[in-house]
Design an enzyme around this catalytic site. Sequence first.
Site, short mmCIF file in Angstrom:
data_model
loop_
_atom_site.label_atom_id
_atom_site.label_comp_id
_atom_site.label_asym_id
_atom_site.label_seq_id
_atom_site.Cartn_x
_atom_site.Cartn_y
_atom_site.Cartn_z
N ASP A 108 -10.68 -3.80 -6.20
CA ASP A 108 -10.12 -2.98 -5.13
C ASP A 108 -10.76 -1.59 -5.17
O ASP A 108 -10.63 -0.87 -6.16
CB ASP A 108 -8.60 -2.86 -5.31
CG ASP A 108 -7.91 -2.30 -4.07
OD1 ASP A 108 -8.54 -1.48 -3.37
OD2 ASP A 108 -6.75 -2.67 -3.83
N SER A 111 0.83 -1.20 0.00
CA SER A 111 0.00 0.00 0.00
C SER A 111 0.86 1.25 0.00
O SER A 111 1.74 1.41 -0.84
CB SER A 111 -0.95 -0.06 1.20
OG SER A 111 -1.99 0.88 1.08
N HIS A 128 -8.38 -4.63 -0.74
CA HIS A 128 -7.18 -3.93 -0.29
C HIS A 128 -6.73 -4.40 1.09
O HIS A 128 -5.54 -4.35 1.40
CB HIS A 128 -7.47 -2.43 -0.25
CG HIS A 128 -6.24 -1.59 -0.10
ND1 HIS A 128 -5.38 -1.34 -1.14
CD2 HIS A 128 -5.72 -0.96 0.98
CE1 HIS A 128 -4.39 -0.58 -0.73
NE2 HIS A 128 -4.56 -0.33 0.56
#
Length: 700
Positions: free
Chosen positions: A617, A581, A663
């Site tokens: 996502d 991320s 995610h």
Amino acid sequence: MKVRMCCAGLQNLLQGLSFSAKYYSKHNPPQTMCLYSKMGLKKWHILGCSKSICTHRTAPPGSILPCRFFSCKEGTKVPSKRKQNTATVTSGLLHKNLLKSEQKNWNNISPTYRAMTKRIKEKLEELHNMYTLNSGSPRMRFGENVYFEENGCIFLAKADHAEGNAEIVFSVEDFGFSDAFIQRIRISPDQKYMAISLKSENSEEATCIIMKLGNLPVVEKVIPSVFSFEWAANDVLYYTTQKNLKCQNVFMTTFTYQKHTKLVYTEQDARFFVDLYCTKDRRFLTINSNSKTTSEVWLVDCRHPFESPALVQARTTGVIYHIEHRKDQLYILTTYGEPAEYKLMKAPVTSSGKENWQLVYALEKKTKLVDFEMFSDDCIMFLKTAGHLYLNVISFVSHSVQSIKLPTWACEFELESHPEHTTSTCYFQLSSPVHPPKRFAYSFKENNLIEQAVQEVPIIKNCHTTRLLAKSKDETLVPITVFHNKNSKELHRRPLLVHVYGAYGIDLNMSFKEEKLMLIEEGWILAYCHVRGGGEQGLSWHRDGCQHNKLKGVHDLRACIMLLHQLGFSQPRHTALAAASAGGVLAGALCNTDPALIRAMVLQCYPSVFITAYENDERIPLTGILQYVQKLRKAALDHASRARKKGNWIPNIILDVQANGSHCDSSWEHSLNEVARHLAFLNRELEEASYPQHHSKSCK
């Protein structure tokens, strides 16, 4: 989006790609079959079940405890939908073609990793069965009853009886949620109702199921798209709804006599995210509206749950606060005042404005508040300083503070539920990336810490934990946590996996993972760089590495890796970097801002990159990733053609697009396959870096 970068050196190439991360993360849940051998399965009826019951599923396991977040990320904004036009049609066609191309590329290259992936999966499953399934899940005790969750089932047992005689009061699979896991459990004060949220790995929204307990459990209500919920009274439930990663509405619903649901509170500012929490003594239910830097709390008196909420303190820019209650006093955990770190203050319920807040306890400099728990005569703070965990006990009777340093190997803790605030013992679990959770208890009466042996769990004996401090460009000392096998010789020849995040005031995830233990057993070195931008040393640590200070996090990462190599922990050609991320921003910037560092460590070649993305996502659109991978692959080839030499190393740029997943963390089965692919990639790439003469490489 998850990124694994293998460097024939330290390089990480994520040029210009931005990431976002949710402000919470949890462990990967074990999703094994529920065992019924010793337990009697109850039957139940379903009442008032909406069609949405089969459309929402899961989130991390064991999350059955009350939770408050001391990081500062708000709900991520989602772009508004626009009318379809020629440009969007063309863009959609481009997306489809790029996706098809990447899927074809993955199908061609994936057999390369098949054998190693299979070996890694088998080893991870062995470790999972050895450690995770032997560790006890958190228990919630209400008087004579104990509730606990294991393998998608919720059990009820008598406190004085063996848990082998426990009864199943809820099973995920029996409700048709085969791919869901339990995210949160709340029991009503009289234990007549139980609220459960279920979440799938494909969605960030959860479904709440309210059950009436008894000899024949009954489903009373099913509520879709729920984020948080708390019981204000025996039959009165407050809950928040989530849409497009935003949570702004609070509802109240009742289950006896005149059943009804009504809107209680709406947050008008889109920058704020709303959640609910009950004070430990259950006197108040708090409606918490938080942005990145500011918060506001409203109180619902649980003795009068139908009355309108009362404001504690109007939001003040830059001031964050959370509320607890004890003996007609509000205990306020807040950043109000100088320094702008968390401190404990108090004020009368009847005069709760900040002008009446009185200091009780202030944290020391560069200290992270991990969690806070209130009891009748004491409160406990779990703190982190330079990577070490501490337990501070604040006595409201003797007005004293005792600080206890927790075991050196401990990196993460999970506080167990204590519904009865008058309890004399506080239970919690400690873990690290390579140490499975161990249960501990602190006794207020005896004033000591006791390690609890709940079940027989194999002891990790061959892993050494080292704490280091790297001096960054501006002389700031940056903590590093290093794990390696005690029996490993010539550490400078061992593969090194460096972890970094450094964003949103969130700590690196250092909970137990089977794959980390496997790497240690196979001779790897694991390093966790606690750079600025994260939350490891308090709020100022985050502020010092965000926005216009973001480059400080890059300098910190550079200093950490250089120190590791200087101390003999591996070398550039055996070093890999893992960044998930928002951590990818630092990983990419490292090679873009420090070309001299790259030249000193590698033959100026691009690293191999393995990117995992998800079609659905909600936080990182797939189209941007597809376009980025195309540009990255072209840049790597262009660079290789300009620097063409005998034996020149050309990297693999691999994109693995998953149809399922989101995610946030996924189920054990899904993460097992993903982690095995990542580790197979890292092993193969570092092996080729060590023995390049045996491999003929081309850019895939």
